[in-house]
Design a protein around this motif. Structure first.
Motif, short mmCIF file in Angstrom:
data_model
loop_
_atom_site.label_atom_id
_atom_site.label_comp_id
_atom_site.label_asym_id
_atom_site.label_seq_id
_atom_site.Cartn_x
_atom_site.Cartn_y
_atom_site.Cartn_z
N VAL A 193 0.83 -1.21 0.00
CA VAL A 193 0.00 0.00 0.00
C VAL A 193 0.87 1.26 0.00
O VAL A 193 0.68 2.17 -0.82
N LEU A 212 1.07 3.51 -3.36
CA LEU A 212 0.52 4.87 -3.37
C LEU A 212 1.59 5.91 -3.67
O LEU A 212 1.32 6.94 -4.27
N ASN A 269 0.92 -3.75 -6.16
CA ASN A 269 0.26 -2.45 -6.17
C ASN A 269 -0.55 -2.28 -4.90
O ASN A 269 -0.73 -3.23 -4.12
N TRP A 270 -1.05 -1.08 -4.67
CA TRP A 270 -1.70 -0.78 -3.40
C TRP A 270 -3.02 -1.52 -3.24
O TRP A 270 -3.43 -1.82 -2.11
#
Length: 366
Positions: A122, A126, A345-346
């Motif tokens: 995360v 981000l 990915n987040w």
């Protein structure tokens, strides 16, 4: 006229803050323990001290840098990162808190595979978008972790399924422990010969990400020794305040082990993995985070089983509740599916955290 670069200071401000904070937290935890302060306050202070001792261990290993090679340093960081949890679990077994220790073993695997890895994805996602990890290494570690978890929970399955081995779980746990330690010994040379193109020597294009070691080897090793000794005392205080804290907060032994002990005992991976992902060092972050549950399954759990018998503590067996067995299998499967493509990915990180929260909540009531 030539200019000379000033030598880097041995201690920077962050070092002094961490060392000073660790000393203050340890002193307060000691006063709280011996002065008989309120149980939950003693527990919180001891938990903070455990986390800071773990961070100091991580800092000392980081300062060893590449002197022992990137592979050896990575293994050493993962192994010593579990040192506070080893002490906590041993003192918990001495106090007869077997359920706490069993939940802590599984909880440490879950917290690293779901919570810490999820937070790293995360934060890194981000801040930097999709991040790369070594898909080949992810696949290898996932397979090895699956094999280790299978061996770890087989004694539980014999009891649940009423096989001929039912009733002999203690002996089977000892056999499984020896096999797991042997497997660790067999895989250790490959870990030490880790490809230098990953990990600490490859920081996703950021050449300044990994600073040169500032501490002499003697100082780093000395800090490791001191932090290890202090962690042993603090862990004793931590366990001593654990039962009063559980009663005060109304939480079960299973929840205390699965969440509280697991997170406190793995503080170094919690902090370092997220920090590395935030610096766009996703490959190194993945190696640190994913190596911890692997070493818990291959080393920490077997060592606790053996030491509990050798030291005369309450015997620990590898017989876990069915819910813990299902939770750890599903967690390994989910982590493998998410990381095997070599990208993070987040959204994937948020999904991992969500699964962890649901599992943790299911143990709140015991």
């Amino acid at each position: 006229m030539s200019t000379q670069t000033a030598p880097a200071p041995t201690f920077v401000r962050s070092d002094l803050v961490m060392l000073g904070g660790g000393a203050v937290a340890t002193a307060l935890a000691g006063v709280a323990h011996y002065a008989g302060w309120v149980g939950w306050l003693t527990f919180v202070l001891a938990a903070v001290a455990v986390g800071l001792m773990a961070s100091i261990v991580g800092l000392a290993v980081e300062q060893l840098g590449d002197r022992f090679g990137p592979g050896a340093t990575g293994v050493l960081q993962s192994a010593l990162g579990n040192l506070p949890e080893l002490f906590i679990c041993l003192f918990a077994l001495k106090a007869g808190l077997v359920e706490v220790v069993q939940a802590a073993i599984i909880g440490s695997i879950l917290s690293n595979l779901l919570l810490v890895l999820g937070l790293a994805f995360v934060v890194g996602g981000l801040k930097h978008g999709s991040q790369k990890i070594d898909s080949g290494r992810a696949r290898t570690i996932s397979i090895l972790l699956t094999v280790a978890v299978v061996a770890l929970v087989l004694p539980s399955l014999t009891a649940v399924m009423h096989t001929p081995a039912a009733g002999h779980e203690k002996a089977l746990s000892m056999i499984a422990s020896v096999v797991l330690l042997a497997l660790f010994a067999l895989t250790l040379p490959a870990s030490l010969k880790r490809d230098n193109s990953t990990g600490m020597d490859k920081m996703d294009g950021d050449e300044s990400a990994h600073e040169a070691a500032r501490w002499p080897v003697g100082l780093a090793v000395g800090m490791l020794a001191v932090a290890g000794v202090v962690a042993a005392f603090v862990s004793d205080w931590f366990v001593g305040a654990l039962e009063p804290a559980m009663q005060s907060w109304g939480v079960s032994e299973a929840f205390a082990g699965l969440v509280i002990v697991a997170i406190a005992g793995n503080a170094i991976e919690n902090v370092i993995g997220i920090q590395l992902a935030a610096r766009n060092q996703s490959e190194y972050a993945f190696q640190i985070v994913i190596n911890s549950p692997l070493q818990i399954a291959l080393v920490l759990a077997p060592v606790l089983v053996i030491l509990s018998s050798v030291l005369g503590f309450t015997a620990l067996t590898l017989v876990f509740s069915p819910v813990l067995i299902v939770a750890v299998f599903l967690s390994v499967l989910i982590a493998a599916l998410i990381t095997i493509d070599g990208e993070s990915n987040w959204i994937e990180g948020a999904a991992l955290i969500g699964v962890y929260v649901v599992i943790a909540a299911s143990f709140w009531w015991g």
